[in-house]
Design a protein around this motif. Structure first.
Motif, PDB file in Angstrom:
ATOM      1  N   LEU A 302       4.286  11.953   4.794  1.00  0.00           N
ATOM      2  CA  LEU A 302       2.955  12.037   4.375  1.00  0.00           C
ATOM      3  C   LEU A 302       2.383  10.824   5.117  1.00  0.00           C
ATOM      4  CD1 LEU A 302       4.263  11.687   0.587  1.00  0.00           C
ATOM      5  CD2 LEU A 302       2.808  13.166   1.269  1.00  0.00           C
ATOM      6  N   PHE A 303       0.947  10.964   5.308  1.00  0.00           N
ATOM      7  CA  PHE A 303       0.065  10.089   5.733  1.00  0.00           C
ATOM      8  C   PHE A 303      -0.636   9.119   4.922  1.00  0.00           C
ATOM      9  CE2 PHE A 303       0.075  13.943   8.729  1.00  0.00           C
ATOM     10  CZ  PHE A 303       0.421  13.140   9.923  1.00  0.00           C
ATOM     11  N   PRO A 304      -0.835   7.879   5.155  1.00  0.00           N
ATOM     12  CA  PRO A 304      -1.779   7.189   4.208  1.00  0.00           C
ATOM     13  C   PRO A 304      -2.989   7.896   3.699  1.00  0.00           C
ATOM     14  CG  PRO A 304      -1.032   5.862   5.986  1.00  0.00           C
ATOM     15  CD  PRO A 304      -0.861   7.020   6.479  1.00  0.00           C
ATOM     16  N   GLU A 305      -3.441   7.521   2.430  1.00  0.00           N
ATOM     17  CA  GLU A 305      -4.259   8.550   1.795  1.00  0.00           C
ATOM     18  C   GLU A 305      -5.665   8.261   2.671  1.00  0.00           C
ATOM     19  OE1 GLU A 305      -6.405   8.829  -2.560  1.00  0.00           O
ATOM     20  OE2 GLU A 305      -4.925   7.443  -2.210  1.00  0.00           O
ATOM     21  N   ASN A 306      -6.021   7.219   3.093  1.00  0.00           N
ATOM     22  CA  ASN A 306      -7.316   7.016   3.557  1.00  0.00           C
ATOM     23  C   ASN A 306      -7.283   6.880   5.180  1.00  0.00           C
ATOM     24  OD1 ASN A 306      -8.626   6.661   1.295  1.00  0.00           O
ATOM     25  ND2 ASN A 306      -7.919   4.481   0.944  1.00  0.00           N
ATOM     26  N   LEU A 307      -6.257   7.455   5.676  1.00  0.00           N
ATOM     27  CA  LEU A 307      -6.296   7.555   7.322  1.00  0.00           C
ATOM     28  C   LEU A 307      -6.841   8.720   7.884  1.00  0.00           C
ATOM     29  CD1 LEU A 307      -4.902   6.702   9.904  1.00  0.00           C
ATOM     30  CD2 LEU A 307      -3.083   8.324   9.416  1.00  0.00           C
ATOM     31  N   LYS A 308      -7.607   8.777   8.720  1.00  0.00           N
ATOM     32  CA  LYS A 308      -8.516   9.702   9.727  1.00  0.00           C
ATOM     33  C   LYS A 308      -8.041   9.769  10.887  1.00  0.00           C
ATOM     34  CE  LYS A 308     -12.925  11.436  10.920  1.00  0.00           C
ATOM     35  NZ  LYS A 308     -14.465  10.956  10.838  1.00  0.00           N
ATOM     36  N   SER A 309      -7.332  11.067  11.248  1.00  0.00           N
ATOM     37  CA  SER A 309      -6.754  11.274  12.615  1.00  0.00           C
ATOM     38  C   SER A 309      -7.643  11.880  13.255  1.00  0.00           C
ATOM     39  CB  SER A 309      -5.339  12.099  12.254  1.00  0.00           C
ATOM     40  OG  SER A 309      -4.610  11.533  11.741  1.00  0.00           O
ATOM     41  N   LEU A 310      -7.661  11.446  14.615  1.00  0.00           N
ATOM     42  CA  LEU A 310      -8.751  11.971  15.734  1.00  0.00           C
ATOM     43  C   LEU A 310      -8.058  12.202  17.280  1.00  0.00           C
ATOM     44  CD1 LEU A 310     -10.782   9.061  14.475  1.00  0.00           C
ATOM     45  CD2 LEU A 310     -11.944  11.328  14.660  1.00  0.00           C
ATOM     46  N   LYS A 311      -8.438  13.027  17.724  1.00  0.00           N
ATOM     47  CA  LYS A 311      -7.948  13.373  19.094  1.00  0.00           C
ATOM     48  C   LYS A 311      -8.886  13.051  20.138  1.00  0.00           C
ATOM     49  CE  LYS A 311      -8.142  18.396  18.908  1.00  0.00           C
ATOM     50  NZ  LYS A 311      -7.524  19.477  18.634  1.00  0.00           N
ATOM     51  N   ARG A 422       3.668   5.044  13.568  1.00  0.00           N
ATOM     52  CA  ARG A 422       2.349   4.414  14.393  1.00  0.00           C
ATOM     53  C   ARG A 422       1.108   4.366  13.681  1.00  0.00           C
ATOM     54  NH1 ARG A 422       2.679   7.135  20.415  1.00  0.00           N
ATOM     55  NH2 ARG A 422       4.840   6.345  21.198  1.00  0.00           N
ATOM     56  N   ALA A 423       0.907   5.583  13.199  1.00  0.00           N
ATOM     57  CA  ALA A 423      -0.397   5.650  12.299  1.00  0.00           C
ATOM     58  C   ALA A 423      -0.427   4.642  11.249  1.00  0.00           C
ATOM     59  CB  ALA A 423      -0.797   7.092  12.188  1.00  0.00           C
ATOM     60  N   GLY A 424       0.758   4.532  10.580  1.00  0.00           N
ATOM     61  CA  GLY A 424       0.954   3.735   9.358  1.00  0.00           C
ATOM     62  C   GLY A 424       0.610   2.250   9.474  1.00  0.00           C
ATOM     63  N   ARG A 425       0.362   1.689  10.674  1.00  0.00           N
ATOM     64  CA  ARG A 425       0.003   0.337  10.871  1.00  0.00           C
ATOM     65  C   ARG A 425      -1.346   0.098  10.436  1.00  0.00           C
ATOM     66  NH1 ARG A 425       3.534  -0.672   9.738  1.00  0.00           N
ATOM     67  NH2 ARG A 425       4.326   1.231   9.862  1.00  0.00           N
ATOM     68  N   THR A 426      -2.255   1.247  10.237  1.00  0.00           N
ATOM     69  CA  THR A 426      -3.612   1.005   9.730  1.00  0.00           C
ATOM     70  C   THR A 426      -3.640   1.758   8.272  1.00  0.00           C
ATOM     71  OG1 THR A 426      -5.874   1.117  10.184  1.00  0.00           O
ATOM     72  CG2 THR A 426      -4.299   2.936  10.933  1.00  0.00           C
ATOM     73  N   ALA A 427      -4.771   1.761   7.767  1.00  0.00           N
ATOM     74  CA  ALA A 427      -4.927   2.484   6.244  1.00  0.00           C
ATOM     75  C   ALA A 427      -3.881   1.936   5.383  1.00  0.00           C
ATOM     76  CB  ALA A 427      -4.961   3.992   6.731  1.00  0.00           C
ATOM     77  N   ARG A 428      -3.579   0.746   5.354  1.00  0.00           N
ATOM     78  CA  ARG A 428      -2.606   0.221   4.476  1.00  0.00           C
ATOM     79  C   ARG A 428      -3.255  -0.220   3.323  1.00  0.00           C
ATOM     80  NH1 ARG A 428       2.316  -0.499   7.112  1.00  0.00           N
ATOM     81  NH2 ARG A 428       2.978  -2.041   5.813  1.00  0.00           N
ATOM     82  N   ALA A 429      -2.376  -0.145   1.991  1.00  0.00           N
ATOM     83  CA  ALA A 429      -2.677  -0.725   0.563  1.00  0.00           C
ATOM     84  C   ALA A 429      -3.951  -0.360   0.313  1.00  0.00           C
ATOM     85  CB  ALA A 429      -2.737  -2.137   0.841  1.00  0.00           C
ATOM     86  N   GLY A 430      -4.571   0.935   0.468  1.00  0.00           N
ATOM     87  CA  GLY A 430      -5.614   1.585   0.113  1.00  0.00           C
ATOM     88  C   GLY A 430      -6.799   1.445   1.027  1.00  0.00           C
ATOM     89  N   HIS A 431      -6.817   0.788   2.243  1.00  0.00           N
ATOM     90  CA  HIS A 431      -7.825   0.441   3.063  1.00  0.00           C
ATOM     91  C   HIS A 431      -7.979   1.812   3.968  1.00  0.00           C
ATOM     92  CE1 HIS A 431      -8.605  -3.669   1.670  1.00  0.00           C
ATOM     93  NE2 HIS A 431      -7.190  -3.963   1.920  1.00  0.00           N
TER      94      HIS A 431
END
Length: 506
Positions: A302-311, A422-431
């Protein structure tokens, strides 16, 4: 084929019926049952006014009706609040008994992550009279021993009988946060350090800790804390026969481990990860007791809810050029750039510092550095004095950097677990947060297959302005030449260190 294989892989029965906590509501501290008022004040000072879903679920299973009767496993995205999910109920439970001995142990794979978790315990534990220790090798073992074990002070006015031993050293902390290697050092060598009173064992980042044996730390802990029902029965009878109960009998029987009226309870285990393993052979090592699995969704990854992935798609040879252009387009935004190895991190860090017009302070974070230097760099990054942190995967697990909105994968991760951490270092705690991945044109299909393992079918392509890229080409050429010179110099210096001293052979 990969998806079919994953579905057919053997799964333990208790993992087939997890409890999905996504339907739960966040709970204000005022409404949290049984919460010690002192802990409410301490949480308020941390800026916590309510608990996230996974924190509420763990609280209800441990402090609520569940009462720690089952071992708890948590599989939820990074940044969902797993640290406080176990720290709060453990501190609450330990606060009900004023006994000074090591009763809770938290094991983590890295020093920096252990320091971070220790800070959470230290923010709430002292509020209810609990002391927290750290064993990670950050300081000398002698310094750690002085904080973990207290030596009884002998009263010079009392004459001690030489036939009786002097008072033994005793543990000075209620809760210990440790890395496996240094933990084993204390178990083997530190007098007075004991796990005989341990009530709670937390294995954070479980999949990584189970993948690496670390001097057989887990079998050692389970052996040292295992209860022998037969020997305990006879010991308990001797204790009951004595109206006072000798101190010796209490220690032998483990009376100090008494919990919920039981003189010798089982060791409660809590295991947590954003990518909890489903491998039965690995989970069997934990010897879990009627485990309950709490998750935040039906899929495993599962990815953080408010994470946006881009390439960002480019030629593989021009990745550094596109990275610099991307960093410039992001302005002064703080970000972590992940590479696939410590060597690549050092090389990329060196290259970025040759871009004179970057106008961003770049730092390096890897196992090649001393712990003191890593800690200093991380502190500067958190304070905003460093805007770009080039890191190996040593920082992918659990590390929390407040306000971090951007993560960049310079190297494509080999596994979906690595991408998630790696991605989980951002979009933490609902941000909100963004994760950019630099993808070589020949890696596009590989990246798509990687994301599909997390049931993510697509990733938005981000275009770096061509004028930025073209303007950087002359600077990039000069930077590469300087990097080549530095690399050759470092290689020569390394070879000199590895060559034997000829004078010793003359």
């Amino acid at each position: 084929m990969a998806a079919v294989k994953r579905k057919n892989a053997p799964v333990l029965p208790w993992m087939r019926s997890p409890v999905d906590v996504t339907g739960m509501e966040r709970c204000p501290l005022d409404s949290l049952p049984f919460l010690d008022p002192r802990l409410k004040v301490a949480l308020g000072k941390m800026g916590v006014s309510s608990l996230f879903q996974v924190q509420v679920a763990v609280w209800e299973e441990t402090i609520g009706p569940g009462g720690f009767e089952r071992d708890v496993c948590v599989s939820s995205p990074t940044g969902s609040g797993k640290t406080l999910a176990y720290a709060l109920p453990i501190v609450q439970a330990l606060s009900t008994r004023a006994v000074k001995c090591l009763r809770a142990l938290v094991v983590l794979p890295t020093r920096d992550l252990a320091v971070q978790v220790k800070d959470v315990f230290s923010a709430i534990g002292p509020a209810v009279g609990l002391s927290v220790g750290l064993a990670v090798g950050q300081s000398s073992i002698a310094d750690e021993i002085s904080h973990l074990v207290k030596r009884p002070k002998l009263d010079v006015g009392i004459c001690y009988d030489p036939e009786y031993p002097s008072p033994a050293p005793q543990c000075a902390v209620d809760i210990l946060v440790a890395t496996p290697g240094r933990l084993m050092d204390h178990i083997s060598n530190t007098k007075g350090f004991t796990l005989e009173h341990l009530q709670y064992l937390v294995v954070d980042e479980t999949d990584r800790l189970l993948r690496e044996s670390y001097q057989s730390w887990l079998p050692t802990i389970l052996k040292l804390t295992a209860s022998d029902d037969q020997s305990f029965a006879s010991c308990a009878r001797s204790f009951d026969a004595s109206p006072l109960g000798s101190i010796k009998t209490m220690k032998t029987c483990g009376i100090e481990r008494g919990f919920k009226g039981k003189p010798y309870p089982r060791l409660v285990k809590m295991v947590l990860s954003a990518t909890l393993t489903q491998d039965p052979s690995k989970l069997a090592q934990l010897d879990l007791h009627h485990p309950l699995l709490l998750t935040t969704g039906p899929t495993r990854y599962l990815f953080p809810e408010n994470l946006k992935s881009l390439k960002v798609v480019c030629e593989a040879s021009e990745k550094p050029l596109y990275l610099v252009a991307l960093l410039q387009s992001l302005g002064q935004e703080k970000c972590i750039v992940f590479t696939s190895s410590v060597e690549y991190s050092h090389r990329l860090y060196t290259l970025l510092n040759f871009f004179s017009d970057l106008k961003l302070k770049v730092g390096e974070y890897s196992k090649l550095q001393r712990q003191s230097l890593r800690s200093k760099t991380l502190a500067a990054f958190r304070a905003g004095k460093v805007q770009v942190l080039v890191s190996s995967d040593g920082m992918t697990r659990g590390m929390d950097v407040e306000g971090l909105k951007i993560v960049i994968n310079y190297d494509l991760p080999a596994y979906i677990k690595t991408y998630i951490h790696r991605a989980g270092r951002t979009a933490r705690a609902g941000h909100e947060g963004r994760c950019y991945t630099l993808v070589g044109k020949q890696e596009v299909k590989k990246f798509k297959r990687l994301l599909q393992k997390a049931d993510k079918e697509s990733c938005t392509e981000h275009s770096v302005p061509s004028e930025l890229v073209n303007a950087l080409r002359p600077v990039y050429k000069n930077a590469l030449e300087k990097l080549q010179e530095v690399s050759e110099s470092e290689a020569l210096r390394k070879r000199k260190w590895q060559l034997p001293d000829r004078k010793t052979h003359d």
